[in-house]
Design a protein around this motif. Structure first.
Motif, PDB file in Angstrom:
ATOM      1  N   ILE A 280      67.388  14.052  30.596  1.00 27.49           N
ATOM      2  CA  ILE A 280      67.598  15.375  30.007  1.00 27.49           C
ATOM      3  C   ILE A 280      67.139  16.430  31.003  1.00 27.49           C
ATOM      4  CG2 ILE A 280      65.355  15.337  28.841  1.00 27.49           C
ATOM      5  CD1 ILE A 280      66.516  17.114  26.647  1.00 27.49           C
ATOM      6  N   GLY A 281      67.791  17.582  30.939  1.00 27.64           N
ATOM      7  CA  GLY A 281      67.358  18.709  31.740  1.00 27.64           C
ATOM      8  C   GLY A 281      66.268  19.483  31.027  1.00 27.64           C
ATOM      9  N   SER A 282      66.420  20.780  30.918  1.00 24.61           N
ATOM     10  CA  SER A 282      65.377  21.619  30.329  1.00 24.61           C
ATOM     11  C   SER A 282      65.729  22.150  28.943  1.00 24.61           C
ATOM     12  CB  SER A 282      65.090  22.811  31.251  1.00 24.61           C
ATOM     13  OG  SER A 282      64.622  22.377  32.499  1.00 24.61           O
ATOM     14  N   TYR A 283      66.827  21.690  28.369  1.00 26.25           N
ATOM     15  CA  TYR A 283      67.286  22.288  27.122  1.00 26.25           C
ATOM     16  C   TYR A 283      67.702  21.243  26.093  1.00 26.25           C
ATOM     17  CZ  TYR A 283      67.582  26.397  30.114  1.00 26.25           C
ATOM     18  OH  TYR A 283      67.287  27.403  30.982  1.00 26.25           O
ATOM     19  N   PHE A 284      67.321  21.478  24.853  1.00 21.30           N
ATOM     20  CA  PHE A 284      67.799  20.675  23.726  1.00 21.30           C
ATOM     21  C   PHE A 284      69.141  21.211  23.225  1.00 21.30           C
ATOM     22  CE2 PHE A 284      63.110  20.051  22.914  1.00 21.30           C
ATOM     23  CZ  PHE A 284      63.107  18.671  23.094  1.00 21.30           C
ATOM     24  N   LYS A 285      69.943  20.316  22.666  1.00 20.63           N
ATOM     25  CA  LYS A 285      71.164  20.738  21.986  1.00 20.63           C
ATOM     26  C   LYS A 285      70.842  21.286  20.600  1.00 20.63           C
ATOM     27  CE  LYS A 285      75.593  21.181  21.288  1.00 20.63           C
ATOM     28  NZ  LYS A 285      76.424  22.109  22.098  1.00 20.63           N
ATOM     29  N   GLY A 286      69.938  20.614  19.904  1.00 14.79           N
ATOM     30  CA  GLY A 286      69.591  20.994  18.539  1.00 14.79           C
ATOM     31  C   GLY A 286      68.186  21.521  18.412  1.00 14.79           C
TER      32      GLY A 286
END
Length: 292
Positions: A280-286
């Motif tokens: 994963i990068g630095s951002y969540f989808k949810g």
């Protein structure tokens, strides 16, 4: 006003520490965390629940000596009867209960495979790959509890929610960290402290994966784990055997794998090699749950 500004600067300073090759601790970028707190959602989309039908696997899973055959220590796997089949089939070395609209997942975070970060006396030690060097830390037993929504939600602010130090849980009960490195360090440098299974511990002994965890997946479509926002994580490929096109911010794609027939979003290991093959990068989808 000056006092408020000072408090904000202190808060940012507290979060600006990360995992590095010299033994620091993993936390995500404070700047991104601050950006997340400044967004007020205007839309919310409720996704299909991941608490799917378990009529074909109604019994609980209780294994006090779960041995995955990796040469590491055995572990305790305890998954409640009401948990879905995909969780009972794939997850090990965790305790899982379903409480209201959340999975509550507890782990000791001890890898069930060998590692250069286990002591020689433990019997689970192995060498590092050529060109890799251990950091100063060793694996220590943890007590980590994640509360993850069974029904993920996506808002127009969700992509601004940066991952904290444990952004998800793998199917081996090992926590997942993002692709961040400490200020002054680089993730490219940190990568070369990973053991043969692509994990390493930070200064409190918390072992974790940043990149493609080879004991779980290796350029395939295996389920890797569950992100803190409730969306599943898979290997580099989708179940049709191809490499999916991922959202450039959250590294997700809409998907309908066999485990989630009503559709969902899926994270995938980045289709790159080495330190660029991160989970994963630095951002969540949810909207993420919580970690204690």
């Amino acid at each position: 006003m000056l006092r408020l500004r000072s408090i904000l600067l202190i808060a940012v300073a507290v979060f600006m520490w990360n995992c590095d090759s010299s033994g620091g601790s993993d936390l995500s970028s404070a700047a991104v965390l601050l950006a997340a707190s400044q967004c007020t959602p205007t839309t919310t989309t409720t996704m299909p629940t991941t608490l799917t039908d378990n009529s074909s696997c109604p019994a609980a899973v209780n294994n006090a000596t779960d041995d995955l055959g990796f040469g590491g220590p055995t572990c305790v796997t305890s998954i409640a009867a009401e948990a879905p089949c995909w969780m009972k089939t794939n997850f090990h070395c965790v305790t899982v209960t379903v409480e209201g609209s959340n999975y509550v997942i507890t782990t000791t975070d001890r890898p069930p495979h060998k590692s250069a970060y286990y002591s020689v006396a433990s019997g689970y030690n192995e060498s590092m790959d050529s060109g890799f060097t251990t950091n100063p830390n060793t694996i220590l037993t943890q007590n980590i509890t994640m509360t993850i929504p069974t029904t993920p939600t996506v808002t127009d602010c969700s992509q601004s929610n940066a991952g904290s130090d444990s952004v998800g849980i793998s199917t081996l009960g090992i926590v997942i960290f993002n692709n961040q490195a400490a200020p002054g360090d680089s993730f490219a440098t940190e990568y070369y402290t990973m053991d043969q299974s692509q994990g390493h511990p930070q200064n409190t002994g918390k072992y974790h994966y940043h990149t493609e965890p080879y004991k779980i997946t290796n350029d395939d479509d295996n389920m890797v784990g569950l992100m803190l926002d409730g969306f599943p994580i898979y290997g580099k490929r989708n179940q049709s055997g191809t490499y999916p096109t991922l959202d450039s911010t959250t590294h997700t794609t809409s998907c309908t794998p066999t485990e989630f027939p009503d559709g969902t979003y899926c994270y995938h290991v980045e289709n790159q090699t080495g330190y660029n093959g991160y989970i994963i990068g630095s951002y969540f989808k949810g909207t993420p749950g919580s970690v204690d």
